[in-house]
Design an enzyme around this catalytic site. Sequence first.
Site, PDB file in Angstrom:
ATOM      1  CD  GLU A 200      -1.039   0.664   3.678  1.00 17.47           C
ATOM      2  OE1 GLU A 200      -1.591   1.771   3.498  1.00 17.47           O
ATOM      3  OE2 GLU A 200      -1.150   0.012   4.733  1.00 17.47           O
TER       4      GLU A 200
ATOM      5  CE  LYS B 103      -7.034   7.027   5.788  1.00 19.56           C
ATOM      6  NZ  LYS B 103      -7.522   7.248   7.153  1.00 19.56           N
TER       7      LYS B 103
ATOM      8  CB  VAL C 167      -5.744  -1.973   4.092  1.00 21.66           C
ATOM      9  CG1 VAL C 167      -6.224  -3.405   3.914  1.00 21.66           C
ATOM     10  CG2 VAL C 167      -4.440  -1.939   4.883  1.00 21.66           C
TER      11      VAL C 167
ATOM     12  CG  ASP D 148     -13.980   5.567  12.566  1.00 21.46           C
ATOM     13  OD1 ASP D 148     -13.847   4.901  11.518  1.00 21.46           O
ATOM     14  OD2 ASP D 148     -13.187   6.463  12.904  1.00 21.46           O
TER      15      ASP D 148
ATOM     16  CB  SER E 265     -11.161   0.592   8.782  1.00 27.73           C
ATOM     17  OG  SER E 265     -10.447   0.659   7.566  1.00 27.73           O
TER      18      SER E 265
ATOM     19  CG  ASP F  50      -8.416  -0.889   5.839  1.00 27.32           C
ATOM     20  OD1 ASP F  50      -8.670  -0.145   4.868  1.00 27.32           O
ATOM     21  OD2 ASP F  50      -7.462  -0.711   6.622  1.00 27.32           O
TER      22      ASP F  50
ATOM     23  CE  LYS G  50       0.325   1.811  14.862  1.00 27.78           C
ATOM     24  NZ  LYS G  50       0.233   1.912  13.417  1.00 27.78           N
TER      25      LYS G  50
HETATM   26  N1  PSU Z   1      -2.617   1.398  10.628  1.00 28.41           N
HETATM   27  C1  PSU Z   1      -1.308   1.596  10.754  1.00 28.41           C
HETATM   28  N2  PSU Z   1      -0.639   2.324   9.822  1.00 28.41           N
HETATM   29  C2  PSU Z   1      -1.270   2.855   8.737  1.00 28.41           C
HETATM   30  C3  PSU Z   1      -2.681   2.617   8.598  1.00 28.41           C
HETATM   31  C4  PSU Z   1      -3.304   1.895   9.560  1.00 28.41           C
HETATM   32  O1  PSU Z   1      -0.728   1.125  11.703  1.00 28.41           O
HETATM   33  O2  PSU Z   1      -0.633   3.522   7.905  1.00 28.41           O
HETATM   34  C5  PSU Z   1      -3.405   3.137   7.392  1.00 28.41           C
HETATM   35  C6  PSU Z   1      -3.624   1.999   6.381  1.00 28.41           C
HETATM   36  O3  PSU Z   1      -3.492   2.508   5.076  1.00 28.41           O
HETATM   37  C7  PSU Z   1      -5.070   1.605   6.644  1.00 28.41           C
HETATM   38  C8  PSU Z   1      -5.674   2.940   6.966  1.00 28.41           C
HETATM   39  O4  PSU Z   1      -5.687   0.975   5.540  1.00 28.41           O
HETATM   40  O5  PSU Z   1      -4.693   3.595   7.750  1.00 28.41           O
HETATM   41  C9  PSU Z   1      -6.993   2.816   7.698  1.00 28.41           C
HETATM   42  O6  PSU Z   1      -7.579   4.069   7.791  1.00 28.41           O
HETATM   43  P1  PSU Z   1      -9.088   4.198   8.302  1.00 28.41           P
HETATM   44  O7  PSU Z   1      -9.061   3.822   9.740  1.00 28.41           O
HETATM   45  O8  PSU Z   1      -9.431   5.658   8.078  1.00 28.41           O
HETATM   46  O9  PSU Z   1      -9.910   3.292   7.459  1.00 28.41           O
HETATM   47 MN    MN Z   2     -12.920   5.536   9.686  1.00 32.44          MN
END
Ligand code: PSU
Ligand code: MN
Length: 307
Positions: free
Chosen positions: A30, A91, A111, A143, A145, A147, A164
């Site tokens: 990614e 992003k 992701v 919220d 993701s 992903d 995390k």
């Molecule tokens: N977690 C990490 N490092 C990152 C991300 C997540 O430890 O860089 C990034 C990845 O690209 C993941 C995105 O797909 O954040 C998820 O963002 P969101 O929670 O807004 O969906």
């Molecule tokens: Mn989100």
Amino acid sequence: MNFDNYKKYLEFNDEVKKAMEENKPIVALESTIISHGMPYPQNIETAKACEEIIRQNGAVPATTAIINGKIKIGLTEEELEFMATSKDIIKTSRRDFAYIVSKKLNGATTVASTIIAARLAGLKIFVTGGLGGVHRNAEVTFDISRDLEELASNEIMIVCAGCKSILDIGLTLEYLETKGVPVFGYQTEYMPAFFTRKSDFKVDYKINDPKEAAEAALTQWNLGLKGGILLTNPIPEKDSMDKEKIDKAIELALKEADEKNIHGKETTPFLLTKVLEATEGKSLEANIALVKNNAKLGAEVAKYLYE
Ligand code: PSU
Ligand code: MN
């Protein structure tokens, strides 16, 4: 409707093009981790190092991004540098994807959108640091993701170091269970928590070697079960962090995000930056080590997926 239409949006670098012709194993990577997940110059160093590790382990790296509206499968060195330094990169999740392509903008793939790019290019495995998931307090904020949904609905294996604990790991696993995504632990029974080797939650199955992981994935797809597979790989012991320290940093980051009313797509990058500050860069070192570790495993598994 011409379903080949999508091909005009894709651009492969020479290395990936050649690998496809020769049916060599390819590992997707990614670019949000480069543009929004790590500071310069560690971001570019890590991106290059991961690509090199993948090559050394017998596969070909394909970092994905959207540059001037082109969906890039594999970046040149200049393009990698651009993703690492430009402030003009959005992003990109699923909802952003088509708009950014149609407006010829620049997007870093998360992701979720790396899975979209990988599907268009026919790639089967993808390596990253951490998966997005169900955020803490999601029952109020909603919220979750993208992903997870994208992983559930595409034939892809993701190698990551778990997620995390800025997220709710338990709820993330529940979500994956509902969506039918198997969660494997590489030589571990416990879901890794990114900076540390273990969370309080068990994975579905412990996997002992790369071949076993690939066979489980191929069987799932041969059976028409379609969706993705998560292969979690704990951070190496020597690089793992002190749990109390990291928990404290995460608590502080979450508190600050709440006070500043951070929400939506800003949440994850904000929390990542704050954790990094609170640990005086220690978390960055751990992050770099675990991504490299995942790149190696990803390449090893890829060889069996492409046999
Ligand atoms: N977690 C990490 N490092 C990152 C991300 C997540 O430890 O860089 C990034 C990845 O690209 C993941 C995105 O797909 O954040 C998820 O963002 P969101 O929670 O807004 O969906
Ligand atoms: Mn989100």
